[in-house]
Design a protein around this motif. Structure first.
Motif, short mmCIF file in Angstrom:
data_model
loop_
_atom_site.label_atom_id
_atom_site.label_comp_id
_atom_site.label_asym_id
_atom_site.label_seq_id
_atom_site.Cartn_x
_atom_site.Cartn_y
_atom_site.Cartn_z
N SER A 151 -9.58 -4.30 -10.28
CA SER A 151 -10.04 -3.04 -10.83
C SER A 151 -8.99 -1.97 -10.55
O SER A 151 -8.50 -1.85 -9.43
N LEU B 147 -7.54 2.22 -11.57
CA LEU B 147 -7.82 3.52 -12.14
C LEU B 147 -6.72 3.80 -13.15
O LEU B 147 -5.54 3.89 -12.79
N LYS C 191 -5.46 5.34 -17.30
CA LYS C 191 -5.28 6.54 -18.10
C LYS C 191 -6.59 7.29 -18.24
O LYS C 191 -7.64 6.68 -18.43
N GLY C 192 -6.56 8.60 -18.08
CA GLY C 192 -7.77 9.40 -18.20
C GLY C 192 -8.73 9.18 -17.05
O GLY C 192 -9.92 9.41 -17.16
N SER C 193 -8.20 8.71 -15.91
CA SER C 193 -9.00 8.43 -14.71
C SER C 193 -10.15 7.48 -15.00
O SER C 193 -11.21 7.57 -14.39
N GLN C 194 -9.94 6.56 -15.93
CA GLN C 194 -10.95 5.56 -16.25
C GLN C 194 -10.70 4.29 -15.44
O GLN C 194 -9.56 3.83 -15.34
N ARG C 195 -11.75 3.77 -14.84
CA ARG C 195 -11.63 2.52 -14.09
C ARG C 195 -11.74 1.37 -15.08
O ARG C 195 -12.59 1.35 -15.93
N ARG C 196 -10.81 0.41 -14.95
CA ARG C 196 -10.84 -0.74 -15.84
C ARG C 196 -10.49 -2.00 -15.06
O ARG C 196 -9.85 -1.94 -14.03
N ASP D 179 -6.73 -2.79 -25.09
CA ASP D 179 -7.71 -2.65 -24.01
C ASP D 179 -7.04 -2.59 -22.63
O ASP D 179 -7.43 -1.79 -21.79
N GLY E 219 -5.35 0.79 -22.23
CA GLY E 219 -6.25 1.93 -22.29
C GLY E 219 -6.00 2.83 -23.48
O GLY E 219 -6.37 4.00 -23.46
#
Length: 103
Positions: free
Chosen positions: A2, A4, A6-11, A73, A76
């Motif tokens: 997991s 963090l 782009k855009g502080s999105q967790r992926r 995906d 991001g």
């Protein structure tokens, strides 16, 4: 893994097993010697931009046959249209290869 992004999105990002082995060693042997940071790899100002690194990773994945939607995906990107820009680099590679072979 997991991350963090782009855009502080967790992926969630899939990692090849050999890379996991290397990352574990890095985390135990190298990372403790580097400046404290909330990042896995503290930013080193040696030139190159995040956009350049993204382009390099995206292009490598596409050259390796990873589907453009999967690359979108992983990187991001909001749209497959954004990711498909890197396909132009592949076309340039083909054109350069043909020029070298027959030029």
């Amino acid at each position: 893994m997991s991350v963090l992004g782009k855009g502080s999105q967790r992926r969630s990002v899939p990692l090849p097993r050999p890379l996991v082995v290397v990352l574990k060693r890095y985390l135990t042997d190298v990372r403790p010697l580097l400046p404290a940071s909330g990042f896995l790899f503290p930013t080193l100002r040696r030139g190159g931009s995040r956009m350049g690194r993204d382009a390099s990773v995206s292009t490598h994945l596409l050259r390796s046959g990873v589907d453009v939607v999967v690359v979108r995906d992983l990187m991001g990107d909001a749209s497959v249209v954004t990711t498909s820009i890197y396909l132009q680099l592949l076309r340039e590679d083909m054109r350069d290869g043909v020029d070298r072979a027959f030029g």
